[in-house]
Design a protein around this motif. Structure first.
Motif, short mmCIF file in Angstrom:
data_model
loop_
_atom_site.label_atom_id
_atom_site.label_comp_id
_atom_site.label_asym_id
_atom_site.label_seq_id
_atom_site.Cartn_x
_atom_site.Cartn_y
_atom_site.Cartn_z
N GLN A 266 28.45 43.69 44.92
CA GLN A 266 29.07 43.42 43.61
C GLN A 266 28.41 42.23 42.94
O GLN A 266 27.83 41.39 43.62
CB GLN A 266 30.58 43.17 43.73
N LYS A 267 28.50 42.16 41.61
CA LYS A 267 28.00 40.96 40.94
C LYS A 267 29.15 39.96 40.79
O LYS A 267 30.30 40.30 41.04
CB LYS A 267 27.35 41.30 39.60
N GLU A 268 28.81 38.75 40.38
CA GLU A 268 29.82 37.69 40.26
C GLU A 268 29.97 37.35 38.79
O GLU A 268 29.19 36.58 38.25
CB GLU A 268 29.38 36.44 41.03
N LEU A 269 30.97 37.96 38.16
CA LEU A 269 31.10 37.74 36.72
C LEU A 269 31.43 36.29 36.38
O LEU A 269 30.91 35.75 35.41
CB LEU A 269 32.16 38.70 36.13
N ARG B 170 38.08 30.30 27.25
CA ARG B 170 38.59 30.07 28.61
C ARG B 170 38.57 31.40 29.33
O ARG B 170 38.96 32.41 28.75
CB ARG B 170 40.02 29.52 28.55
N TYR B 171 38.12 31.39 30.58
CA TYR B 171 37.99 32.64 31.35
C TYR B 171 38.74 32.50 32.66
O TYR B 171 38.54 31.55 33.41
CB TYR B 171 36.50 32.92 31.61
N ILE B 172 39.61 33.46 32.93
CA ILE B 172 40.34 33.46 34.20
C ILE B 172 40.20 34.83 34.83
O ILE B 172 40.45 35.85 34.18
CB ILE B 172 41.83 33.09 34.00
N GLU B 173 39.78 34.85 36.08
CA GLU B 173 39.65 36.13 36.77
C GLU B 173 40.64 36.17 37.93
O GLU B 173 40.73 35.23 38.71
CB GLU B 173 38.21 36.30 37.28
N ILE B 174 41.39 37.26 37.98
CA ILE B 174 42.47 37.38 38.96
C ILE B 174 42.17 38.55 39.90
O ILE B 174 42.07 39.69 39.43
CB ILE B 174 43.82 37.63 38.25
#
Ligand SMILES: Cc1ncc(C[n+]2csc(CCOP(=O)(O)OP(=O)(O)O)c2C)c(N)n1
Ligand code: SF4
Lengths: 371, 310
Positions: free
Chosen positions: B166-169, B206-210
């Motif tokens: 997988q890539k790391e967004l 702002r970026y939040i990954e859950i």
């Protein structure tokens, strides 16, 4: 005041005078000078708008949709491949009933790359629910853009509006244009009062999954809005005439009253066709011209002449000229010609020739099949 | 307990307001509704959600109803960041500056088809919060691989396991120099709440990954969503951090791993999921190797961020 400028600069000026809150656009030949001029207006403080310098046309239209859904007035401009990239979002704006206003500078589609005019780009957007205007002079470009806001934002319509005009022939050609005072434009075009908008005090979901029956109702309401738009376009065109001296209808007729044959055209070539009508009249030919101002809604009720020669600067492969086939609904005698694709020049001489061919019962691709 | 910055330390401190209402259409055990419930408690009423095609677009309820107590603008699959740009511009021009536009998109809509619009919006410094809930596949269309699907995972387009990593967004997002980036997962609601709250107070992108473990997609029992989320962190398959103005800080259990606490064997997490059932020895070894490599990177970052000359 009279301005002498290109259709692109006139577009930017008209957009500015309509006072949009949000502009989102991406450059493409031959539209680019619109974006450049608008950026200048915003940066110099002449226009109080937020200019979103998006990374694509798809995003330009998505941003206009987001802003329009908030109740903001929006503007964008594109051409050809940019318009094609927007296609999905054009449907979205139409079905969401958002009165986004857009200029499309007609340009042929690749491959091979061709930056000259034909109308295939905008005609490919036929079923997206956009009102479509075509202009044959820079004055019409200005007048159509201001009127587009009033028409699209009318509560009886609430549909997006596209104003198309030919690349280079108009976009980069200077012509004199009468530009009214800002205060007169403001009187004509009041601020946008949306029929719906996103509001935190009224938490509604817009555009969620919709079952078949209400979906069909939504489509029906869109069709009805397009039908009502005909009346609104006439009313707004009449009001424009009263205020500014140039009245507009869905079509523009020229020397049609006693005509045996009427040529039907759309876009810049209408100006050449008009000249051809004058030349032919000098020779005693009873010929007239209809310039289609709107393609959607399609003004078929107004195309009441017995013999009509339709010159399409576009083609639907496997069918023929798009306007010609749309006009079959009139039930009249039609002679269809396809001409001027990819910027091939169509001069008044060609119109005279096409007229002679039609009189002899011929039709087809000019000059590839008939000449 | 609520700290002076409005941070909470325990789940019982979450505000009682509910924005995810009864009658939504999520599967039992769905991680999205858990995440959204906590997120909206932090974001509050003055929030506009922009939602592309994804499971949430189904969960939010059928027209003419709505299951969320904030307004939603649905938009095409790849267009959420661009649509939200328009919303943010309109909020600015119409003087509604106390409202937060929030994209709520899946990993497909963020890692893959929506990456261009996301990158554009971040580069423009769009004043919004972009949330990517990452269930590591396209679940709306029935479990297909995405750019976030891990190596080896079964999906309906990778029947013998995904062959690529997988890539790391979040790391791609870091290259956009935005003021706030965070990762979170639903097993740590206080952490998720606090990160949302913090994001809300910051201006700009702002970026939040859950991480959002999905029972039908990952093939595990619907009662185990929270456990799956927790174990992902404990095994290092998911990592918790914040990047504030370019400064990276690991949190929670992830930080403790970097401080020397045991990172549980990743098999514990993998074996709970049917999507990894077919894994061969060498594939498992490769997963472990890739994970070790990743944690070496984290360790380096951690040491440089905490070194005294910083
Ligand atoms: C342009 C376009 N292509 C494909 C689809 C079909 N589609 C809808 S949702 C989806 C996958 C969504 O995946 P993700 O973003 O990970 O969200 P999830 O379903 O997992 O919640 C796809 C492929 C679409 N709606 N639009
Ligand atoms: S498929 Fe997964 S993410 Fe989608 S609604 Fe069901 S549990 Fe939630």
């Amino acid at each position: 005041m009279i301005f002498i400028d290109t259709a692109n600069h006139i577009s930017a000026l008209a957009a500015k005078m309509a006072k949009p809150h949000v502009i989102a656009a991406y450059p493409i030949t031959p539209q680019t000078t619109i974006v450049e001029r608008l950026a200048e207006y915003v940066e110099s403080g002449q226009l109080n708008a937020d200019f979103i310098r998006v990374e694509s046309e798809h995003s330009a239209m998505a941003a206009c949709i987001g802003a329009s859904a908030m109740g903001a007035r929006t503007f964008t401009a594109t051409a050809s491949h940019g318009l094609l990239l927007m296609h999905e979002m054009l449907h979205w704006a139409g079905l969401a009933r958002l009165p986004v206003v857009m200029v499309n500078v007609n340009r042929a589609i690749g491959p091979g790359w061709n930056i000259w005019s034909d109308l295939n780009d905008s005609l490919s957007q036929r079923d997206t629910g956009w009102i479509q205007f075509y202009a044959s002079s820079n004055q019409e470009v200005f007048d159509n853009i201001i009127q587009a806001y009033k028409i699209g934002e009318s509560e009886e319509v609430m549909l997006p509006v596209m104003i198309s005009y030919d690349g280079f022939t108009l976009s980069h050609t200077s012509m004199p244009v009468e530009v009214p005072e800002q205060s007169k434009i403001d009187e004509f075009l009041p601020p946008f009062k949306p029929a719906w908008k996103i509001d935190v005090e009224n938490p509604i979901t817009h555009g969620n999954i919709v079952p078949p029956e209400p979906y069909m109702e939504i489509r029906y309401s869109m069709q009805r809005a397009m039908e009502r738009a005909k009346k609104i376009i006439e009313e707004v065109g009449e009001e424009w005439g009263k205020k500014f001296g140039r009245e507009y209808d869905l079509i523009q007729e020229y020397k049609c009253d006693d005509a045996d044959y009427v040529m039907v055209t759309m876009g810049a070539i209408s100006a050449e066709a008009r000249f051809a009508v004058d030349e032919l009249r000098k020779r005693g030919e009873k010929v007239g011209l209809v310039n289609l101002r709107t393609f959607r809604p399609f003004p078929y009720e107004k195309l009441k002449y017995e013999k009509m020669i339709v010159i399409d600067r576009n083609v639907s492969p496997g069918l023929g000229g798009v306007v010609y086939h749309e006009m079959k609904k009139t039930g009249k005698d039609l002679y269809g010609f396809i001409a001027g694709l990819g910027g091939v020049d169509v001069s008044y001489k060609d119109f005279e020739r096409i007229y002679e061919l039609a009189k002899r019962g011929k039709e087809g691709w000019y000059p590839l099949e008939v000449k | 307990m609520v700290s002076f910055r409005g941070e909470i330390v325990a789940i019982k401190d979450l505000p009682l307001d509910e924005y995810v209402l009864k009658g939504h259409a999520a599967c039992p055990g769905c991680p999205i509704t858990i995440a959204l419930r906590i997120a909206l408690k932090a974001l509050g009423k003055k929030t506009i959600l922009v939602i592309p095609a994804c499971c949430t677009a189904v969960i939010e309820a059928l027209y003419p109803k709505t299951a969320f107590n904030v307004p939603i603008l649905n938009i095409a699959f790849e267009a959420s960041a661009a649509g939200a740009s328009g919303v943010a511009s309109a909020l600015k021009m119409l003087q509604q500056k106390d409202i937060t536009p929030v994209v709520w998109a899946g990993d497909g809509g963020s890692y893959d088809i929506g990456l261009q619009a996301l990158s554009g919006a971040l580069e423009r410094g769009t004043n919004f919060i972009y949330v990517c809930y990452n269930n590591q596949m396209y679940s709306n269309t029935g479990i297909q691989r995405s750019g976030a699907t891990p190596y080896g995972a079964w999906t309906t387009t990778t029947w013998t396991g995904k062959k690529e990593r997988q890539k790391e967004l979040a790391e791609i997002v870091m290259a956009h120099h935005i003021p706030y980036i965070a990762t979170a997962t639903i097993a740590y609601p206080e952490d998720l709440f606090n990160k949302m709250k913090k994001a809300k107070e910051i201006k700009g992108s702002r970026y939040i990954e859950i991480l959002a473990p999905c029972p039908p997609g990952w093939r595990f029992d619907m009662s185990k969503t929270v456990e799956m989320s927790k174990l992902a962190v404990e095994t290092g398959a998911w990592v918790l951090y914040e990047v504030v103005n370019g400064k990276m800080e690991f949190n929670g259990y992830s930080k403790r791993i970097l401080e020397g606490k045991e990172r549980k064997p990743v098999e514990e997490w993998l074996k709970m999921q049917g999507r990894f059932r077919h894994l061969k020895e060498e594939e498992l070894a490769k997963i472990k190797e890739m994970l070790d490599e990743k944690w070496k990177e984290y360790k380096k970052l951690y040491s440089s961020e905490t070194s005294p000359d910083k």
